[in-house]
Design an enzyme around this catalytic site. Structure first.
Site, PDB file in Angstrom:
ATOM      1  N   GLY A 132       0.789  -1.222   0.000  1.00 33.78           N
ATOM      2  CA  GLY A 132       0.000   0.000   0.000  1.00 33.78           C
ATOM      3  C   GLY A 132       0.819   1.269   0.000  1.00 33.78           C
ATOM      4  O   GLY A 132       0.474   2.237  -0.693  1.00 33.78           O
ATOM      5  N   SER A 133       1.903   1.308   0.756  1.00 34.96           N
ATOM      6  CA  SER A 133       2.707   2.535   0.824  1.00 34.96           C
ATOM      7  C   SER A 133       3.321   2.869  -0.527  1.00 34.96           C
ATOM      8  O   SER A 133       3.335   4.033  -0.940  1.00 34.96           O
ATOM      9  CB  SER A 133       3.802   2.402   1.887  1.00 34.96           C
ATOM     10  OG  SER A 133       3.245   2.364   3.182  1.00 34.96           O
ATOM     11  N   SER A 158      -3.339  -3.569  -0.407  1.00 37.01           N
ATOM     12  CA  SER A 158      -2.201  -4.360   0.065  1.00 37.01           C
ATOM     13  C   SER A 158      -2.667  -5.757   0.451  1.00 37.01           C
ATOM     14  O   SER A 158      -3.740  -5.928   1.040  1.00 37.01           O
ATOM     15  CB  SER A 158      -1.563  -3.666   1.276  1.00 37.01           C
ATOM     16  OG  SER A 158      -0.415  -4.360   1.706  1.00 37.01           O
ATOM     17  N   GLY A 159      -1.834  -6.766   0.146  1.00 34.19           N
ATOM     18  CA  GLY A 159      -2.218  -8.153   0.346  1.00 34.19           C
ATOM     19  C   GLY A 159      -2.310  -8.600   1.783  1.00 34.19           C
ATOM     20  O   GLY A 159      -3.163  -9.417   2.134  1.00 34.19           O
ATOM     21  N   CYS A 170       2.259   1.686  11.696  1.00 35.43           N
ATOM     22  CA  CYS A 170       3.367   2.438  11.098  1.00 35.43           C
ATOM     23  C   CYS A 170       3.855   3.566  11.995  1.00 35.43           C
ATOM     24  O   CYS A 170       4.900   4.150  11.745  1.00 35.43           O
ATOM     25  CB  CYS A 170       2.942   2.998   9.742  1.00 35.43           C
ATOM     26  SG  CYS A 170       2.480   1.726   8.557  1.00 35.43           S
TER      27      CYS A 170
END
Length: 394
Positions: free
Chosen positions: A72-73, A200-201, A326
């Site tokens: 995702g980032s 994101s997975g 994060c």
């Protein structure tokens, strides 16, 4: 540790056994580089194409609009930086919100240092964007609107369809960070006028290190990684075939169970919320009560320090968080909780619990029973709580 109750599924999820099983042959047997011309390796190109189609179907997109990334980032960085570069001649103004993930906020800070202007929209007390404020923020030089689909800390779901319509009416590209929302709520990129979408997975029982960026056909943004011709020359580097297969399997699995799984999560979520509100005084549910991710529960407990709360929960085998994984090393209160109007002292006492498919009602009963005792003990050591009770009794 005898007991482990995992309530941090917004941070990451357990990789499903069938996902691991699907990935294994691409480590040990079908290990060829998809860019090679011989059949043994080239067959993996077809495998990758099939995963694009599975993922595209999940959001109403075409397979060739799915671009694989490391997560995702990276997808967020790509959407913002490449759009800024490609649209620089039109303007240098971007609109986002104050409650975005730091992958968006820090990328915006990066762009600001390079001459771009960013408007950070306020949200209401439930963490929802005010559409009138969005409309007022639009300028002739606005090139991108980026608003997350659902917040990773408080679970509030944004009016994405309306935001997409506003962007579309003004000819502005619209990106959404859907890392928390993807495969948790239905998404249709066409109905919502979404031009780019990040996911994101590892948030949906898939592997870490794999994600994707949906880029609508016709959207002209720049390549993000230069080198080879992979990802139609937009993101160079040998494809992570095991990761891509794992992501595809995780999406297939999540889509097939979406209604039943999220229905169960909503029922357990609401049960947890009711018990906490009824049995623990001086607490506040953060985020919208209705427009909320099925598995998200976020509370602030007055006169309690969040870090101590997490440590004591951990001692009882309960895994939770105070916000985004994060930013777990930060001593500052959550920027999301401050943005919805909480004072520092209350924001510091926040707890995020995110349910998963393995969560049971019995787990939540144990959590609430443990939480009641922990909060009572921590408040018993708080001079502020003691003063507060004295004033209440006078």
């Amino acid at each position: 540790m005898d007991k482990l109750i995992y309530l941090d599924n917004a941070a990451t999820t357990r990789t499903a056994p069938e996902v691991v099983e699907a990935m294994l042959p691409y480590f040990t047997e079908n290990y060829g580089n998809p860019s090679s011309v011989y059949g043994f390796a080239a067959a993996n190109k077809d495998v990758i194409t099939r995963q694009r189609e599975i993922i595209g179907d999940a959001i109403g997109a075409k397979g060739n609009e799915i671009y694989f990334t490391a997560g995702g980032s990276e997808s967020d960085n790509w959407a913002l930086k490449a759009t800024a570069e490609a649209c620089e001649s039109k303007g240098k103004h971007i609109i986002t919100t104050k409650i975005e993930h730091h992958a968006i906020l820090h990328t915006c800070e990066y762009l600001e240092k390079r001459g771009y202007e960013v408007t950070y929209l306020d949200v209401d007390e439930n963490g929802i964007v005010k559409l009138d404020e969005l409309k007022k923020a639009i300028r002739p030089d606005t090139i991108l609107i980026s608003v997350m689909y659902a917040n990773n800390e408080i679970g509030s779901i944004q009016p994405i369809r309306e935001i997409g319509e506003i962007a579309h009416e003004h000819g502005i590209l619209f990106h959404t960070d859907a890392v928390q929302a993807f495969c948790q709520i239905p998404i249709d990129v066409n109905a919502c006028h979404i031009d780019m979408l990040s996911a994101s997975g590892h948030k949906l029982n898939g592997p870490k290190g794999i994600g994707f960026l949906y880029i609508r056909t016709g959207v002209k943004i720049r390549s993000f990684v230069h080198g080879g011709a992979q990802e139609r020359k937009r993101r160079a580097g040998t494809e992570n075939v095991p990761g891509i297969v794992g992501l595809g399997k995780a999406v297939e699995r999540a889509v097939s169970s979406l209604e039943e799984r999220t229905g169960k999560e909503r029922e357990l979520r609401d049960y947890l919320i009711r018990r906490i509100e009824n049995e623990i005084p001086y607490c506040r549910l953060n985020g919208d009560r209705e427009k909320r991710l099925p598995n998200n529960v976020n509370f602030s407990f007055q006169f309690v320090e969040g870090e101590s709360l997490l440590i004591m929960l951990d001692m009882k085998g309960i895994c939770a968080s105070s916000g985004s994984a994060c930013t777990s090393g930060s001593l500052d209160p959550s920027h999301v909780l401050l943005a919805i109007g909480l004072p520092h002292e209350i924001a510091h006492g926040s707890l995020r619990m995110t349910l998963g498919e393995e969560t049971t009602k019995e787990d939540l009963d144990y959590v609430v029973d443990s939480l009641k005792g922990i909060v009572e003990n921590l408040r018993g050591m708080s001079p502020l709580y003691e003063d507060f009770i004295k004033k209440q009794n006078n």
